[in-house]
Motif scaffolding. Structure first.
Motif, PDB file in Angstrom:
ATOM      1  N   VAL A  72       0.811  -1.215   0.000  1.00  0.00           N
ATOM      2  CA  VAL A  72       0.000   0.000   0.000  1.00  0.00           C
ATOM      3  C   VAL A  72       0.849   1.271   0.000  1.00  0.00           C
ATOM      4  O   VAL A  72       0.420   2.313  -0.492  1.00  0.00           O
ATOM      5  CB  VAL A  72      -0.966  -0.009   1.206  1.00  0.00           C
ATOM      6  N   GLU A  73       2.073   1.194   0.516  1.00  0.00           N
ATOM      7  CA  GLU A  73       2.923   2.391   0.592  1.00  0.00           C
ATOM      8  C   GLU A  73       3.690   2.662  -0.705  1.00  0.00           C
ATOM      9  O   GLU A  73       4.227   3.752  -0.882  1.00  0.00           O
ATOM     10  CB  GLU A  73       3.922   2.258   1.735  1.00  0.00           C
ATOM     11  N   VAL A  74       3.758   1.672  -1.573  1.00  0.00           N
ATOM     12  CA  VAL A  74       4.566   1.831  -2.791  1.00  0.00           C
ATOM     13  C   VAL A  74       3.770   1.603  -4.072  1.00  0.00           C
ATOM     14  O   VAL A  74       4.310   1.734  -5.167  1.00  0.00           O
ATOM     15  CB  VAL A  74       5.775   0.867  -2.766  1.00  0.00           C
ATOM     16  N   SER A  75       2.506   1.261  -3.930  1.00  0.00           N
ATOM     17  CA  SER A  75       1.699   0.934  -5.103  1.00  0.00           C
ATOM     18  C   SER A  75       0.451   1.809  -5.163  1.00  0.00           C
ATOM     19  O   SER A  75      -0.018   2.319  -4.140  1.00  0.00           O
ATOM     20  CB  SER A  75       1.292  -0.543  -5.065  1.00  0.00           C
ATOM     21  N   SER A  76      -0.082   1.961  -6.368  1.00  0.00           N
ATOM     22  CA  SER A  76      -1.333   2.705  -6.494  1.00  0.00           C
ATOM     23  C   SER A  76      -2.490   1.911  -5.907  1.00  0.00           C
ATOM     24  O   SER A  76      -3.486   2.480  -5.468  1.00  0.00           O
ATOM     25  CB  SER A  76      -1.614   3.021  -7.967  1.00  0.00           C
ATOM     26  N   ALA A 129     -11.943   6.488 -12.916  1.00  0.00           N
ATOM     27  CA  ALA A 129     -11.292   7.344 -11.926  1.00  0.00           C
ATOM     28  C   ALA A 129      -9.947   6.755 -11.516  1.00  0.00           C
ATOM     29  O   ALA A 129      -9.789   5.534 -11.445  1.00  0.00           O
ATOM     30  CB  ALA A 129     -12.182   7.514 -10.707  1.00  0.00           C
ATOM     31  N   TYR A 130      -8.981   7.614 -11.263  1.00  0.00           N
ATOM     32  CA  TYR A 130      -7.641   7.177 -10.875  1.00  0.00           C
ATOM     33  C   TYR A 130      -7.390   7.561  -9.420  1.00  0.00           C
ATOM     34  O   TYR A 130      -7.595   8.702  -9.023  1.00  0.00           O
ATOM     35  CB  TYR A 130      -6.592   7.839 -11.772  1.00  0.00           C
ATOM     36  N   PHE A 131      -6.939   6.593  -8.634  1.00  0.00           N
ATOM     37  CA  PHE A 131      -6.605   6.857  -7.235  1.00  0.00           C
ATOM     38  C   PHE A 131      -5.328   6.112  -6.896  1.00  0.00           C
ATOM     39  O   PHE A 131      -5.213   4.908  -7.145  1.00  0.00           O
ATOM     40  CB  PHE A 131      -7.739   6.392  -6.303  1.00  0.00           C
ATOM     41  N   ASN A 132      -4.361   6.821  -6.324  1.00  0.00           N
ATOM     42  CA  ASN A 132      -3.078   6.223  -5.975  1.00  0.00           C
ATOM     43  C   ASN A 132      -2.921   6.194  -4.457  1.00  0.00           C
ATOM     44  O   ASN A 132      -2.821   7.241  -3.809  1.00  0.00           O
ATOM     45  CB  ASN A 132      -1.948   7.040  -6.615  1.00  0.00           C
ATOM     46  N   HIS A 133      -2.915   4.995  -3.884  1.00  0.00           N
ATOM     47  CA  HIS A 133      -2.789   4.858  -2.431  1.00  0.00           C
ATOM     48  C   HIS A 133      -1.463   5.416  -1.923  1.00  0.00           C
ATOM     49  O   HIS A 133      -1.418   6.125  -0.918  1.00  0.00           O
ATOM     50  CB  HIS A 133      -2.909   3.379  -2.022  1.00  0.00           C
ATOM     51  N   VAL A 135       0.597   7.678  -2.970  1.00  0.00           N
ATOM     52  CA  VAL A 135       0.729   9.140  -2.962  1.00  0.00           C
ATOM     53  C   VAL A 135       0.023   9.738  -1.749  1.00  0.00           C
ATOM     54  O   VAL A 135       0.552  10.634  -1.079  1.00  0.00           O
ATOM     55  CB  VAL A 135       0.139   9.734  -4.269  1.00  0.00           C
ATOM     56  N   HIS A 136      -1.153   9.233  -1.436  1.00  0.00           N
ATOM     57  CA  HIS A 136      -1.912   9.767  -0.309  1.00  0.00           C
ATOM     58  C   HIS A 136      -1.237   9.430   1.027  1.00  0.00           C
ATOM     59  O   HIS A 136      -1.140  10.284   1.918  1.00  0.00           O
ATOM     60  CB  HIS A 136      -3.346   9.225  -0.338  1.00  0.00           C
ATOM     61  N   LEU A 137      -0.768   8.197   1.172  1.00  0.00           N
ATOM     62  CA  LEU A 137      -0.115   7.809   2.415  1.00  0.00           C
ATOM     63  C   LEU A 137       1.186   8.574   2.623  1.00  0.00           C
ATOM     64  O   LEU A 137       1.527   8.948   3.749  1.00  0.00           O
ATOM     65  CB  LEU A 137       0.171   6.300   2.430  1.00  0.00           C
ATOM     66  N   ALA A 138       1.896   8.829   1.533  1.00  0.00           N
ATOM     67  CA  ALA A 138       3.183   9.521   1.626  1.00  0.00           C
ATOM     68  C   ALA A 138       3.042  10.957   2.091  1.00  0.00           C
ATOM     69  O   ALA A 138       4.011  11.569   2.545  1.00  0.00           O
ATOM     70  CB  ALA A 138       3.894   9.487   0.275  1.00  0.00           C
ATOM     71  N   ARG A 139       1.844  11.507   1.991  1.00  0.00           N
ATOM     72  CA  ARG A 139       1.613  12.880   2.424  1.00  0.00           C
ATOM     73  C   ARG A 139       0.695  12.969   3.638  1.00  0.00           C
ATOM     74  O   ARG A 139       0.160  14.034   3.941  1.00  0.00           O
ATOM     75  CB  ARG A 139       1.065  13.720   1.259  1.00  0.00           C
ATOM     76  N   GLY A 140       0.503  11.855   4.320  1.00  0.00           N
ATOM     77  CA  GLY A 140      -0.176  11.922   5.606  1.00  0.00           C
ATOM     78  C   GLY A 140      -1.675  11.755   5.610  1.00  0.00           C
ATOM     79  O   GLY A 140      -2.342  12.189   6.550  1.00  0.00           O
ATOM     80  N   VAL A 141      -2.235  11.145   4.565  1.00  0.00           N
ATOM     81  CA  VAL A 141      -3.665  10.825   4.568  1.00  0.00           C
ATOM     82  C   VAL A 141      -3.822   9.401   5.093  1.00  0.00           C
ATOM     83  O   VAL A 141      -3.323   8.454   4.487  1.00  0.00           O
ATOM     84  CB  VAL A 141      -4.284  10.949   3.163  1.00  0.00           C
TER      85      VAL A 141
END
Length: 271
Positions: A72-76, A129-133, A135-141
């Motif tokens: 989850v930290e490195v993949s969409s 729709a495109y969602f990248n896990h 990217v969100h985790l890397a910025r604190g979501v």
């Protein structure tokens, strides 16, 4: 010659027009509410082929989200755990955790046959729709914002509508939801649990300057009046926000230092 139609029929066109308006309004309100993700998605709770309680594994045993959702930290995408992940604890030749339980028969069977367990997907992002896990985790979501209080769920259900409007609400005000990246998988996190000095010290260790962090706290102060060391920064924050750390302190700070500026246009998610 007398009137062919009775006098009350003079009001019929107006009555029909009013009836059409009321019916159209009712239909519009009904569609607006009942045909939205908030109504037909929130609460969706399918029965999985193997009962897995997040409340027990995460809430009581403290299993980290990333043990099962390992990419989850490195993949969409947030990967569904393989059968081997379950087998590591529950396999007869691997451990002693309910290795003979009838509820885990499919886990043992899957290990013999090599066929994966057919888990039922709960959260479904539309193909358009495109969602990248990552990217969100890397910025604190946090996982918690999108998936709810997972650590309290015996059976996972959809906690949030995850509609376009819901996503845009966050993109327009990300500071309301950001948290330190080392707290992303902490499902019991509260901003008040943070140590203020440690919070700013961690940001400074990542290369953020004290004066830049001070500017976020006091935007209108002249630069020469802002603190130039960590002690002064902590003192300034304490005067501004009080003894306890709040989201109003953490969110804007992370947004500014990480340059969090999520897209609000169609191209951000529809590619």
């Amino acid at each position: 010659m007398g009137n062919f139609f009775p006098r009350w029929t003079n009001w019929m066109p107006l009555q029909i027009a009013l009836a059409v308006v009321f019916v159209a309004t009712g239909a519009t309100l009904g569609v607006t509410y009942y045909f939205t993700p908030k109504y037909y998605k929130v609460g969706y709770e399918p029965t999985q082929p193997v009962p897995f309680s997040h409340k027990q594994h995460v809430g009581e045993l403290g299993l980290d989200c990333r043990y099962c959702h390992s990419f989850v930290e490195v993949s969409s995408h947030s990967n569904v755990p393989t059968n081997q992940t379950c087998y590591n604890c529950h396999g007869p030749d691997k451990g002693q955790v309910k290795k003979e339980s009838a509820k885990l028969a499919q886990v043992r069977e899957a290990d013999k046959t090599g066929k994966p367990i057919q888990w039922i997907k709960v959260h479904k992002v539309p193909d358009f729709a495109y969602f990248n896990h990552s990217v969100h985790l890397a910025r604190g979501v946090s996982c918690q914002y999108c998936h709810g209080q997972i650590n309290e769920m015996k059976v996972v259900y959809q906690d949030q509508p995850q509609s376009m409007g819901w996503c845009l609400d966050c993109h327009r005000a990300p500071e309301e939801h950001l948290r330190p990246t080392n707290q992303v998988t902490n499902l019991t996190y509260q901003p008040s649990d943070l140590d203020r000095r440690q919070f700013y010290s961690d940001l400074a260790a990542k290369g953020f300057k004290v004066k830049d962090m001070a500017k976020v706290i006091e935007k209108n102060k002249p630069e020469d009046e802002l603190p130039k060391n960590l002690d002064g920064l902590v003192e300034l924050a304490s005067k501004k926000f009080g003894d306890k750390v709040t989201q109003q302190e953490v969110g804007p700070q992370l947004k500014e230092q990480w340059h969090v500026d999520p897209p609000e246009t169609c191209a951000g998610c529809h590619r």
